[in-house]
Scaffold this active site. Structure first.
Site, PDB file in Angstrom:
ATOM      1  N   LYS A  22       0.987  -1.283   0.005  1.00  0.00           N
ATOM      2  CA  LYS A  22      -0.220  -0.102  -0.041  1.00  0.00           C
ATOM      3  C   LYS A  22       0.865   1.174   0.050  1.00  0.00           C
ATOM      4  CE  LYS A  22      -1.667   1.761   3.883  1.00  0.00           C
ATOM      5  NZ  LYS A  22      -1.595   2.959   4.256  1.00  0.00           N
ATOM      6  N   ASN A  23       1.769   1.319   1.044  1.00  0.00           N
ATOM      7  CA  ASN A  23       2.519   2.651   1.086  1.00  0.00           C
ATOM      8  C   ASN A  23       3.361   2.758  -0.131  1.00  0.00           C
ATOM      9  OD1 ASN A  23       1.230   3.086   3.434  1.00  0.00           O
ATOM     10  ND2 ASN A  23       2.916   2.662   4.841  1.00  0.00           N
ATOM     11  N   CYS A 118      -5.146  13.663  12.617  1.00  0.00           N
ATOM     12  CA  CYS A 118      -5.048  12.483  12.376  1.00  0.00           C
ATOM     13  C   CYS A 118      -4.936  11.509  13.826  1.00  0.00           C
ATOM     14  CB  CYS A 118      -3.697  12.072  11.389  1.00  0.00           C
ATOM     15  SG  CYS A 118      -3.559  10.209  11.610  1.00  0.00           S
ATOM     16  N   ARG A 123       1.076  14.785  13.043  1.00  0.00           N
ATOM     17  CA  ARG A 123       1.698  14.676  11.764  1.00  0.00           C
ATOM     18  C   ARG A 123       1.448  16.042  10.878  1.00  0.00           C
ATOM     19  NH1 ARG A 123      -0.701   8.803  10.018  1.00  0.00           N
ATOM     20  NH2 ARG A 123       1.106   8.726   8.816  1.00  0.00           N
ATOM     21  N   PRO A 124       2.359  16.853  11.318  1.00  0.00           N
ATOM     22  CA  PRO A 124       2.558  17.914  10.338  1.00  0.00           C
ATOM     23  C   PRO A 124       3.101  17.452   9.103  1.00  0.00           C
ATOM     24  CG  PRO A 124       4.219  18.033  12.126  1.00  0.00           C
ATOM     25  CD  PRO A 124       3.477  16.890  12.386  1.00  0.00           C
ATOM     26  N   LEU A 127       8.030  19.372   7.013  1.00  0.00           N
ATOM     27  CA  LEU A 127       9.314  18.697   6.401  1.00  0.00           C
ATOM     28  C   LEU A 127       9.092  18.879   4.768  1.00  0.00           C
ATOM     29  CD1 LEU A 127      10.342  16.130   9.012  1.00  0.00           C
ATOM     30  CD2 LEU A 127      11.128  18.423   8.778  1.00  0.00           C
ATOM     31  N   ASP A 308       4.525   0.700  12.191  1.00  0.00           N
ATOM     32  CA  ASP A 308       3.347   0.079  11.847  1.00  0.00           C
ATOM     33  C   ASP A 308       3.177  -1.472  12.065  1.00  0.00           C
ATOM     34  OD1 ASP A 308       2.473   2.445  10.234  1.00  0.00           O
ATOM     35  OD2 ASP A 308       3.435   1.835   8.319  1.00  0.00           O
ATOM     36  N   ARG A 400      -8.782   0.180   4.246  1.00  0.00           N
ATOM     37  CA  ARG A 400      -7.899   1.053   3.790  1.00  0.00           C
ATOM     38  C   ARG A 400      -6.381   0.283   3.439  1.00  0.00           C
ATOM     39  NH1 ARG A 400      -6.383   5.564   7.585  1.00  0.00           N
ATOM     40  NH2 ARG A 400      -4.988   5.587   5.848  1.00  0.00           N
TER      41      ARG A 400
HETATM   42  C1  UD1 Z   1       4.412   6.777   6.476  1.00  0.00           C
HETATM   43  C2  UD1 Z   1       3.791   5.670   6.110  1.00  0.00           C
HETATM   44  C3  UD1 Z   1       2.997   5.186   7.485  1.00  0.00           C
HETATM   45  C4  UD1 Z   1       3.974   4.953   8.287  1.00  0.00           C
HETATM   46  C5  UD1 Z   1       5.041   6.292   8.562  1.00  0.00           C
HETATM   47  C6  UD1 Z   1       6.406   6.069   9.538  1.00  0.00           C
HETATM   48  C7  UD1 Z   1       2.964   6.199   4.068  1.00  0.00           C
HETATM   49  C8  UD1 Z   1       1.554   6.419   3.195  1.00  0.00           C
HETATM   50  N1  UD1 Z   1       2.656   5.988   5.233  1.00  0.00           N
HETATM   51  O1  UD1 Z   1       3.940   7.847   6.866  1.00  0.00           O
HETATM   52  O2  UD1 Z   1       2.257   4.066   7.241  1.00  0.00           O
HETATM   53  O3  UD1 Z   1       3.593   4.834   9.907  1.00  0.00           O
HETATM   54  O4  UD1 Z   1       5.525   6.408   7.441  1.00  0.00           O
HETATM   55  O5  UD1 Z   1       6.787   4.709   9.009  1.00  0.00           O
HETATM   56  O6  UD1 Z   1       3.888   5.729   3.388  1.00  0.00           O
HETATM   57  N2  UD1 Z   1       6.730  14.688  10.622  1.00  0.00           N
HETATM   58  C9  UD1 Z   1       6.952  15.798  10.805  1.00  0.00           C
HETATM   59  N3  UD1 Z   1       6.819  16.783   9.674  1.00  0.00           N
HETATM   60  C10 UD1 Z   1       6.657  16.284   8.434  1.00  0.00           C
HETATM   61  C11 UD1 Z   1       6.493  14.835   8.368  1.00  0.00           C
HETATM   62  C12 UD1 Z   1       6.597  14.099   9.325  1.00  0.00           C
HETATM   63  O7  UD1 Z   1       7.402  16.241  11.936  1.00  0.00           O
HETATM   64  O8  UD1 Z   1       6.641  17.171   7.742  1.00  0.00           O
HETATM   65  C13 UD1 Z   1       6.808  13.379  11.792  1.00  0.00           C
HETATM   66  C14 UD1 Z   1       5.526  12.653  11.942  1.00  0.00           C
HETATM   67  O9  UD1 Z   1       4.632  13.417  12.665  1.00  0.00           O
HETATM   68  C15 UD1 Z   1       6.156  11.650  12.634  1.00  0.00           C
HETATM   69  C16 UD1 Z   1       7.600  11.369  11.750  1.00  0.00           C
HETATM   70  O10 UD1 Z   1       7.791  12.490  11.442  1.00  0.00           O
HETATM   71  O11 UD1 Z   1       6.206  11.727  13.886  1.00  0.00           O
HETATM   72  C17 UD1 Z   1       7.609  10.349  10.780  1.00  0.00           C
HETATM   73  O12 UD1 Z   1       6.491  10.452   9.849  1.00  0.00           O
HETATM   74  P1  UD1 Z   1       6.702  10.249   8.347  1.00  0.00           P
HETATM   75  O13 UD1 Z   1       7.740   9.172   8.070  1.00  0.00           O
HETATM   76  O14 UD1 Z   1       6.416  11.537   7.641  1.00  0.00           O
HETATM   77  O15 UD1 Z   1       5.322   9.364   8.095  1.00  0.00           O
HETATM   78  P2  UD1 Z   1       4.406   9.382   6.742  1.00  0.00           P
HETATM   79  O16 UD1 Z   1       5.339   9.774   5.571  1.00  0.00           O
HETATM   80  O17 UD1 Z   1       3.315  10.245   6.991  1.00  0.00           O
END
Ligand code: UD1
Length: 421
Positions: A22-23, A118, A123-124, A127, A308, A400
């Site tokens: 999925k991801n 969420c 989850r901002p 970045l 996950d 999902r």
């Molecule tokens: C992806 C996966 C999700 C998995 C996660 C961590 C997909 C569609 N989803 O989510 O299933 O649980 O990786 O392995 O691939 N963060 C920030 N700012 C940002 C982005 C992230 O602070 O702009 C923080 C998040 O809140 C979290 C951490 O970084 O604490 C990691 O998140 P991230 O790796 O970005 O997760 P996703 O890509 O959303």
């Protein structure tokens, strides 16, 4: 709303095929926006999240053909009608933000709704935005949307991520393929889904090195072309089904899987006393007689233990012979399955990001409520082991991310069925 009913206490015996990831697929589909020639993805999973991404890409003007019952997706983005990703779709799925980088890189502008709150934390997307700004994008946040512009195109830059983000790495990687000059992504995510995306982008003509390490270098090119790319196997679905016989007992072969895909879970399951082996057809998991041993596990970015799989591992540890500790380091609020597991007789104490689980000899079936995708499957796994009936509500979360879950588990002897309301 549909529910899933499980009568526990039946050991599992049989084979489970593993679907496409999925991801990985959710990042590969927006990559089609980078080219005016079609991108064909094979081994796509048939899931609600994939349908949501299709809906989003269609709303932008992509032509999408789903072949072989949806396992093959041919996505054409020659003529885009819009560069605006509406709140109505984005709010359903956070991964929608992945259209931002490709739209901006190819069309010089994009408007993407900010994903809403969420269940598993704030989850901002700061970045994602930081990386695109470094590449010269002008961003304006208003009315709940990111309004992004790069009229002369994006420019290569050094992007040093302060923390590892899978999605931000994917967005920046896609955007950089069409930027002028060289982009270096430092402290990049190393997840297999990033490697898969880089492989696909390379097949489309991108110049990328270093994926799978924490530094990725991208030489921008003027245009990308079409390609056909197979989606990798879903390592989270694999891990979930590896844990199923570990919890319910029995012996199951996960078809098409290799040890490397199981990642950190393999060693932890061996440590807990489970028997794992690689076979010609996949991976075999068996639970020897008696209870599993307790574990201390910390979730980390790849190659660490994946967040996950934390909920599913917790379901196993509720039955361990002793006290286990799970430390959640990726998302601040990802223990919502704990109170539901407690309703089934588990003994769990949560303090901040740390859960202490005192193993009990048996769980008892109960009505429980799913709160997010992985939490809901952990309740299904617990239900497979529990005495009596467990009914899991709000299972749209499950749909999902798990393709034909009831079918795959009942083929191994589980008593599981969907109750349609
Ligand atoms: C992806 C996966 C999700 C998995 C996660 C961590 C997909 C569609 N989803 O989510 O299933 O649980 O990786 O392995 O691939 N963060 C920030 N700012 C940002 C982005 C992230 O602070 O702009 C923080 C998040 O809140 C979290 C951490 O970084 O604490 C990691 O998140 P991230 O790796 O970005 O997760 P996703 O890509 O959303």
């Amino acid at each position: 709303m549909d529910r899933i009913a499980i009568r526990g206490g039946r050991p599992l015996h049989g084979e489970i095929p593993i679907s496409g990831a999925k991801n990985a697929c959710l990042a590969l589909m927006p990559a089609a926006l980078l080219s005016d020639e079609p991108l064909t993805l094979t081994n796509a999973p048939r899931l609600a999240d994939i349908r949501t991404m299709r809906e989003l890409l269609s709303s932008l003007g992509c032509e999408i053909a789903a072949l072989q019952e949806g396992k093959v997706l041919a996505i054409g983005a020659a003529d885009l009608a819009s560069q605006r990703a509406d709140y109505d779709i984005v709010r359903k799925m956070r991964a929608s933000i992945l259209v931002l980088g490709p739209l901006l890189a190819r069309h010089g502008r994009a408007e993407v709704s900010l994903p809403g709150g969420c269940a598993i934390g704030a989850r901002p997307v700061d970045l994602h935005l930081m990386a695109l700004e470094k590449m010269g994008a002008r961003l304006d946040l208003r009315d709940g949307y990111v309004h992004a512009e790069a009229p002369g195109g994006l420019t290569g830059a050094v992007v040093d991520f302060p923390l590892v983000s899978v999605g931000a790495t994917e967005n920046a990687l896609m955007a950089a393929t069409l930027a002028k000059g060289t982009t270096v992504l430092k402290n990049a995510a190393r997840e297999p889904e990033i490697v898969d995306l880089a492989d696909c982008l390379r097949a489309m003509g991108a110049r990328i090195e270093g994926e799978g390490t924490s530094q990725i270098t991208i030489e921008g090119v003027a245009a990308l072309h079409g390609a056909t790319h197979p989606v990798i196997a879903d390592r989270i679905e694999l891990g979930t089904y590896m844990l199923a016989p570990a919890i319910a007992g029995g012996e199951v072969e996960l078809l098409g899987a290799r040890r490397a895909q199981a990642g950190a879970l393999w060693d932890r399951m061996e440590e807990a006393g489970l028997s794992l082996s690689e076979t010609a057809g996949g991976i075999k998991v068996a639970r020897p007689e008696g209870r599993v041993k307790p574990l201390h596990v910390i979730t980390e970015p790849f190659p660490g233990f994946p967040t996950d799989l934390q909920a599913q591992l917790m379901a196993l540890l509720t039955l361990a012979d002793g006290e286990s500790v799970l430390e959640e380091r990726i998302f601040e609020n990802r223990f919502m399955h704990a109170p539901e597991l407690q309703r089934m007789g588990a003994r769990i104490e949560v303090h901040g990001g740390v859960a202490r689980i005192r193993g009990v000899p048996a769980l008892k079936g109960a009505p429980v409520m799913a709160t997010d995708l992985r939490a809901s499957v952990s309740l299904v796994l617990a239900g497979l082991a529990a005495e009596g009936e467990t009914v899991v509500g709000r299972i749209y979360h499950l749909d999902r991310g798990y393709e034909r879950l009831e079918e795959k588990l009942s083929a191994c002897g589980a008593d599981i069925r969907r109750l349609r309301d």
